[in-house]
Each structure stands twice: as C-alpha cells, then as structure tokens.
Scaffold this active site. Sequence first.
Site, PDB file in Angstrom:
ATOM      1  N   VAL A 250      -6.934  -0.435   8.289  1.00  0.00           N
ATOM      2  CA  VAL A 250      -7.919  -0.018   7.293  1.00  0.00           C
ATOM      3  C   VAL A 250      -8.069  -1.089   6.229  1.00  0.00           C
ATOM      4  O   VAL A 250      -9.174  -1.454   5.839  1.00  0.00           O
ATOM      5  CB  VAL A 250      -7.516   1.329   6.651  1.00  0.00           C
TER       6      VAL A 250
ATOM      7  N   ARG B  45       8.518  -6.043   6.581  1.00  0.00           N
ATOM      8  CA  ARG B  45       9.759  -5.678   5.906  1.00  0.00           C
ATOM      9  C   ARG B  45      10.599  -6.898   5.552  1.00  0.00           C
ATOM     10  O   ARG B  45      11.437  -6.836   4.654  1.00  0.00           O
ATOM     11  CB  ARG B  45      10.576  -4.745   6.800  1.00  0.00           C
TER      12      ARG B  45
ATOM     13  N   ASP C  83      16.671  -2.099   4.243  1.00  0.00           N
ATOM     14  CA  ASP C  83      15.652  -1.622   5.189  1.00  0.00           C
ATOM     15  C   ASP C  83      15.885  -2.109   6.619  1.00  0.00           C
ATOM     16  O   ASP C  83      14.971  -2.067   7.448  1.00  0.00           O
ATOM     17  CB  ASP C  83      14.258  -2.073   4.735  1.00  0.00           C
TER      18      ASP C  83
ATOM     19  N   HIS D 283      16.313   6.207   8.659  1.00  0.00           N
ATOM     20  CA  HIS D 283      16.466   4.766   8.884  1.00  0.00           C
ATOM     21  C   HIS D 283      17.690   4.219   8.152  1.00  0.00           C
ATOM     22  O   HIS D 283      18.229   3.174   8.546  1.00  0.00           O
ATOM     23  CB  HIS D 283      15.196   4.023   8.459  1.00  0.00           C
TER      24      HIS D 283
ATOM     25  N   TYR E 166      -1.621   4.874   1.155  1.00  0.00           N
ATOM     26  CA  TYR E 166      -0.610   5.522   2.000  1.00  0.00           C
ATOM     27  C   TYR E 166      -1.138   6.796   2.662  1.00  0.00           C
ATOM     28  O   TYR E 166      -0.796   7.084   3.812  1.00  0.00           O
ATOM     29  CB  TYR E 166       0.641   5.857   1.183  1.00  0.00           C
TER      30      TYR E 166
END
Length: 349
Positions: free
Chosen positions: A44, A52, A101, A130, A281
Amino acid sequence: MEAKIINDPIWGPIELHPLCIRIIDTPQFQRLRYIKQLGGISLVYPGACHCRFEHSIGTSYLARSLGLELQKNLAMLDEPNKPDITDKEILCLEVAGLCHDLGHGPFSHLFDQLFIPKFKKPGDQKAWEHEDATLNMLNSIFKNITWNDYLEDEDIEFIKNLIKKPDEKEQKNPSLNEKTDEKEQKKHCLYEKTDEKEQKKPSLYEIIANGLNKIDVDKWDYFSRDCHMLGLHHNFQCKRSIKLARVVKHGKEWHISYPKSEYYNLFDMFYTRYTLYRQAYHHPVAKAVEMMITDAFVKANKCLLFPPNKQRYQTCYLKHLSKNTYDFFGRKLEVEICWDCIKNLARVF
C-alpha cells in the site's frame, strides 16, 4: 575486533560495539534483512520496505544512548541508597536492544498474529510469541560466538530478562534438592541474581520493553523509522526525551521519569502511535493484503520444505522422479521453492 560505524538514515552515524558486530554477523541476525518491518503494508505504501535488521540496530543505539544519559545523571544525584548503572549493564542494554526482535517470522506480526493462530490446537494454553523464539535464537547465538571477553553468565541471563521479563516467562527453575545436578544449581543461582537486580534496579527493565507506561526505545525507533519510510509527519523528538529522562524514587522503587516540560512531547509520541495505527497499521487495504498472504502461507504450509514437511514433500510431490533425477534436480527445486515462498511470496498479489 574493533568497533564499527554505520550510517543510519534516522539516527545518523551509529558506533557498534565489537560484541554487537559478532552478533550481527551470525545467520540468526542476518535473516532479519529479509523480514519486513511492516509486513504487507509495503504493498500500500511502496516506501515501507524497511526490515527488522535496521530497526534492531536503531533500537540498540537508542538503548545505549538512554542508558548512558541515566548513568550520567545518577552519578550526579546526591541521594542515599541510589542505584547505579555500570558500563557492563550499558552493554547488556545495547545487546538486548539489538536482539529483541530476532524471533520474528516472515512479514513480522502477520506471522504471529494471523498465521500462527490458525494452527493453534484446542488444548494449547499459551500462544506462541516471537519473544520465545528470540530467546531460543539468543541461546543459539551465544553458543556459537565468543562473548566471555565482555560478559559473564549472569549478564546473558540479564539480557534475556530485558527482552522478556522474568515474571512473564515460564517458571522453569524447580526447588533445589540434593539430587539437583550442578547445571541446574548454576541456572537457579543466575535466576536469583537477575531477580535481585530487577528488585534493585527496575528502571533498567523500562528501557527496551516498558510494561509500566509503554514509553521505551523500541517504540521510539519504529515510530520514527516507520513515519520516515511511510512519508508521514510526526512531531515527537525522542532525543529530547533521552536528554530529560531521570531515574526518580517513587515510594521504595526507582523508575524512569520525565519533567512536566516533557509532557507535550510525550503526548506527541502517543499521538504518533495513534496516527500510525489509523493511517498505516490498520489500513483496510493493507489488512486485506495481509489476510491473503496468510491464506497463501496456510496453503504453502503443506509443502514448505522444513522438517517435518520436507519428507512429506519428497514423498507426495517428487515421487514421479527417479532417485538420480531427484538428486540432480529435486534438491535445487527445493531450494528455489523455499526461497520463493519465504522471500517473494507477496509477488503473487
């Protein structure tokens, strides 16, 4: 190994500690180059192709910056029984910010929020997070690099607790008895030391992932980085917050606090968060794209070439090939399909 300087588009020149460079050079960290920070949102917002990898380096830089500022201000504070922040703890903050992360799957939160729940079994009590994968990868990294020239065992446990607080982890340390082996006793001692650190210095646990008020360096980096890559404007200045942050005594505990003059800047931080959720988001087209990618993952799950699916793929899809043909062609096909599924899956949309 010497420290290295990289140029970050958000924070400018960043100096990386030699231990951080060793971690960055591992396969576990290099895989972050192929994991998009914003999942399917890049379909988009074409500019939102950051990964990351750079976010982790930025978080490490901010964690070190905030830690150094708090260390300096605590040293000037004339208060009895005040906590201190050591140089080794600053390094632990830097490493925790770098590795926080590691456990993200393909397309970041799409993987753990949309894909994983589709395979949750009825009896499962705890959802996969995660952070759990991050701790497993961290264990693997420290088994394969040299780190004891900078850190000790208790520092490694402290880094894990900075990423996922001890009270959020499963209780894996049973009560000790005479039959408990030496390894378990050592692990129990490490738990006790890190628990003691959390009680004496709770402010350290508010830098990477702040469960108290959600003001932490992880958000500071991805707010600034996401706005930059999405082309959205924001007024929040995290470097100002770092300069004005103090460790203040609240009752019997010491926590990170900010002066009244910083209230409006922190308000801008939360408004930036609201803007990102509203415009990016939770963008309806982005969510629709992520749902389609999730459906593709669900179908690809039957033939992705990781154990235990690898054997099933060889049996069901390559049974028409002779052994010699498979050895020559099938293995190459496996690599190509696996690479296409993980790295270029979004192209089908």
